[in-house]
Design a protein around this motif. Structure first.
Motif, PDB file in Angstrom:
ATOM      1  N   THR A 125     -34.267   1.374 -15.139  1.00  0.00           N
ATOM      2  CA  THR A 125     -33.663   0.725 -13.981  1.00  0.00           C
ATOM      3  C   THR A 125     -34.766   0.360 -12.985  1.00  0.00           C
ATOM      4  O   THR A 125     -35.903   0.844 -13.096  1.00  0.00           O
ATOM      5  CB  THR A 125     -32.658   1.649 -13.285  1.00  0.00           C
TER       6      THR A 125
ATOM      7  N   SER B 122     -34.997   1.377  -9.979  1.00  0.00           N
ATOM      8  CA  SER B 122     -35.384   2.600  -9.283  1.00  0.00           C
ATOM      9  C   SER B 122     -36.347   3.443 -10.112  1.00  0.00           C
ATOM     10  O   SER B 122     -37.318   4.008  -9.590  1.00  0.00           O
ATOM     11  CB  SER B 122     -34.139   3.429  -8.935  1.00  0.00           C
TER      12      SER B 122
ATOM     13  N   GLY C 266     -26.567   0.106 -19.491  1.00  0.00           N
ATOM     14  CA  GLY C 266     -25.993  -0.174 -18.190  1.00  0.00           C
ATOM     15  C   GLY C 266     -24.571   0.344 -18.052  1.00  0.00           C
ATOM     16  O   GLY C 266     -23.735   0.151 -18.930  1.00  0.00           O
TER      17      GLY C 266
ATOM     18  N   ARG D 180     -22.460  -0.201 -11.820  1.00  0.00           N
ATOM     19  CA  ARG D 180     -23.401  -1.006 -11.038  1.00  0.00           C
ATOM     20  C   ARG D 180     -24.854  -0.710 -11.406  1.00  0.00           C
ATOM     21  O   ARG D 180     -25.760  -1.335 -10.867  1.00  0.00           O
ATOM     22  CB  ARG D 180     -23.177  -0.747  -9.546  1.00  0.00           C
ATOM     23  N   GLU D 181     -25.065   0.267 -12.284  1.00  0.00           N
ATOM     24  CA  GLU D 181     -26.425   0.628 -12.689  1.00  0.00           C
ATOM     25  C   GLU D 181     -26.937  -0.399 -13.692  1.00  0.00           C
ATOM     26  O   GLU D 181     -26.379  -0.539 -14.783  1.00  0.00           O
ATOM     27  CB  GLU D 181     -26.433   2.032 -13.306  1.00  0.00           C
ATOM     28  N   ARG D 182     -27.993  -1.089 -13.332  1.00  0.00           N
ATOM     29  CA  ARG D 182     -28.526  -2.158 -14.175  1.00  0.00           C
ATOM     30  C   ARG D 182     -29.813  -1.701 -14.856  1.00  0.00           C
ATOM     31  O   ARG D 182     -30.797  -1.382 -14.193  1.00  0.00           O
ATOM     32  CB  ARG D 182     -28.786  -3.412 -13.341  1.00  0.00           C
ATOM     33  N   TRP D 183     -29.779  -1.696 -16.172  1.00  0.00           N
ATOM     34  CA  TRP D 183     -30.955  -1.325 -16.953  1.00  0.00           C
ATOM     35  C   TRP D 183     -31.615  -2.599 -17.477  1.00  0.00           C
ATOM     36  O   TRP D 183     -30.947  -3.546 -17.873  1.00  0.00           O
ATOM     37  CB  TRP D 183     -30.565  -0.436 -18.131  1.00  0.00           C
TER      38      TRP D 183
END
Length: 206
Positions: free
Chosen positions: A48, A50, A83, A86-89
């Motif tokens: 991600t 982050s 993913g 809302r977590e986008r990898w």
């Protein structure tokens, strides 16, 4: 100007599955953080924004922005398998990059500047990787510590012979991409980085 693409909407690749850079895509990649992001996704796997920010000691805002720019140029893509919500990898879209032939001879100052930045960043990455290996070499078991190579050679060649040498070395490396160690033999594998540097040297160089 639209991206140069193959039929089916995919950016051009060579026989090794590497992304072939044209002038536009080179300009889209020629940024230090974008090069680092792409390297991290290729070497360390999907992540991600982050996670990449933590890996590279950057802000997540910066990594998010530059990942979107890389995606716009087809260098990275969503990893749908990871993913959630809302977590986008993100994952790398290709296993490497190479220059289109005309990039080496371009007289466009913007293209030449982008090419110079890209090549210097790659050289910096190679230097960092080598320094890391030398600093951690004694942490590896003996077979690994003695299997690497740090050699250099001086040859008298024509430009055509240098090109031939490079092609042959690449061909040898390609044969190792498809080798799959036998798990029954307990093979100890690791990700191995191979650097190849070859260039002409003036006899007046001091």
């Amino acid at each position: 100007m639209p991206e140069n693409k193959q039929p089916g909407g995919k950016p051009p690749e060579n026989a090794s599955g590497e992304r072939v850079l044209d002038a536009r895509s080179l300009r889209g990649l020629a940024h230090p953080l974008r090069i680092q992001l792409l390297k991290s996704l290729r070497h360390d796997g999907p992540a991600t924004a982050s996670q990449l920010a933590e890996r590279l000691n950057e802000s997540s805002g910066a990594t998010s922005y530059h990942l979107r720019q890389l995606a716009a140029h087809g260098f990275v893509e969503d990893d749908a398998e990871r993913g959630k919500g809302r977590e986008r990898w993100w994952k790398a879209a290709h296993n490497g990059t190479s220059f289109a032939e005309d990039l080496h001879t371009s007289t466009d100052p913007e293209v030449r500047g982008a090419a110079d930045l890209f090549m210097h960043e790659i050289a910096n990455i190679h230097t960092q990787e080598l320094a890391t290996w030398l600093g951690t070499k004694h942490d590896w078991p003996e077979p690994w510590a003695t299997s690497g190579d740090l050699s250099d050679f001086t040859l008298n060649l024509t430009a055509a012979q240098l090109h031939e040498l490079s092609e042959k070395l690449h061909a040898v490396i390609e044969t190792y991409r498809t080798i799959t160690p036998d798990p029954a033999e307990g093979a100890d594998t690791a990700q191995v980085r191979v650097h190849l540097h070859s260039f002409p040297r003036s006899s007046q160089t001091r």
